[in-house]
Design a protein around this motif. Sequence first.
Motif, PDB file in Angstrom:
ATOM      1  N   GLY A   1      41.042  27.670 -15.274  1.00  0.00           N
ATOM      2  CA  GLY A   1      41.027  27.843 -16.726  1.00  0.00           C
ATOM      3  C   GLY A   1      39.728  27.514 -17.416  1.00  0.00           C
ATOM      4  O   GLY A   1      39.669  27.470 -18.653  1.00  0.00           O
ATOM      5  N   ARG A   2      38.655  27.315 -16.647  1.00  0.00           N
ATOM      6  CA  ARG A   2      37.401  26.921 -17.286  1.00  0.00           C
ATOM      7  C   ARG A   2      36.857  28.020 -18.204  1.00  0.00           C
ATOM      8  O   ARG A   2      36.407  27.736 -19.317  1.00  0.00           O
ATOM      9  N   GLU A   3      36.877  29.260 -17.760  1.00  0.00           N
ATOM     10  CA  GLU A   3      36.296  30.337 -18.556  1.00  0.00           C
ATOM     11  C   GLU A   3      37.012  30.478 -19.895  1.00  0.00           C
ATOM     12  O   GLU A   3      36.373  30.646 -20.940  1.00  0.00           O
ATOM     13  N   LYS A   4      38.331  30.402 -19.850  1.00  0.00           N
ATOM     14  CA  LYS A   4      39.110  30.516 -21.089  1.00  0.00           C
ATOM     15  C   LYS A   4      38.817  29.347 -22.024  1.00  0.00           C
ATOM     16  O   LYS A   4      38.647  29.524 -23.238  1.00  0.00           O
ATOM     17  N   ALA A   5      38.732  28.156 -21.462  1.00  0.00           N
ATOM     18  CA  ALA A   5      38.437  26.977 -22.272  1.00  0.00           C
ATOM     19  C   ALA A   5      37.014  27.039 -22.823  1.00  0.00           C
ATOM     20  O   ALA A   5      36.767  26.698 -23.983  1.00  0.00           O
ATOM     21  N   LEU A   6      36.078  27.502 -21.997  1.00  0.00           N
ATOM     22  CA  LEU A   6      34.681  27.613 -22.411  1.00  0.00           C
ATOM     23  C   LEU A   6      34.543  28.542 -23.612  1.00  0.00           C
ATOM     24  O   LEU A   6      33.852  28.223 -24.589  1.00  0.00           O
ATOM     25  N   ALA A   7      35.192  29.696 -23.546  1.00  0.00           N
ATOM     26  CA  ALA A   7      35.114  30.653 -24.653  1.00  0.00           C
ATOM     27  C   ALA A   7      35.691  30.060 -25.927  1.00  0.00           C
ATOM     28  O   ALA A   7      35.118  30.209 -27.018  1.00  0.00           O
ATOM     29  N   ALA A   8      36.817  29.358 -25.799  1.00  0.00           N
ATOM     30  CA  ALA A   8      37.465  28.791 -26.974  1.00  0.00           C
ATOM     31  C   ALA A   8      36.647  27.655 -27.584  1.00  0.00           C
ATOM     32  O   ALA A   8      36.427  27.606 -28.802  1.00  0.00           O
TER      33      ALA A   8
END
Length: 319
Positions: free
Chosen positions: A195-202
């Motif tokens: 889930g890093r990419e999703k968290a990074l974008a948010a």
Amino acid sequence: MGQGGRKTDRGAGAYAARKYAARNGYPPRNGREFDRERRAARKKRRRRRLMKGLAAWAVCLALVALIAFGVTRFVGYLGTSKQRSLRAQGIEAVQTGSYQEAIDLLDQALEASGNGKSALTVDILRWRAEAEYQLQDYEAASHTYQLLMEQDPDCLEYWYMAAICDSALGNADQALNWYHYVQEAEQDGRKKAAGREKALAAVGAACAKAGKYEEALGLYQDAIGDGLDNEELYNQMGLCQMAGESYEDAADSFDQGKIKAQESGNQELLRELSYNQAVCSEYLGRYQEALEQFQAYEQQYGSDEEIEHEIEFLESRVE
């Protein structure tokens, strides 16, 4: 005569007893010795009765304990059975998109639980958090993910999800804290979380919205250094650079993003990157380049009032 006769009888009896004892191999005993033996025999009988009573009492206690244990297990089984049934109904409601119904069912399942740290309870909380997130009740979802952090601290994914929820709430600083915790934990040898990419974008978007451009760029640069160089990341980075008036850097980011989007076939983001690139060229005063980019955009994706206005403006600048 009578008195003397009785004495003579007692003496004869004692004499006979002594002779009987001598013939049978044990020493003669008097009346006191017989009394002591009777008292000792009575004590033995009382001791035996006491031991039998204690044994019976112990058996009764064991039976009571066994019955109580069985009742407890049975009640626990009924509670667990009810909990599992409510959990199954809650999961089904999540999967069919009935998120509020799912939350109600899962809350009932939690109430039926007698152990707040069981694996079943953790699983119920996970599904409740998912339902709250899908319902866009980000405050409730963030709270549930924090409960999961306490219940299952080895799963770093909860911190990413909390970061996403707080980003949606506009809590950029808290979102950054959740995100950085995972990065530090992974550097200390913890298993990498999904889930890093999703968290990074948010989190990056929340930082940019809050005017924290340096923090957002730091996140993106770290991610690129770790190999997460996707089109969404370059687009977000370019927007932050534009907001900070670093237009040259922004133009490079959009260009890299377009390459990634073409490779992945992400047409929706390719469209956004093409528009952002044209705007960036305009800010840089490269009017001819910007005009060509907007014309290519119009040909590829169609026109609207804003695009027509941009083309008209740039044509006036080029002439």
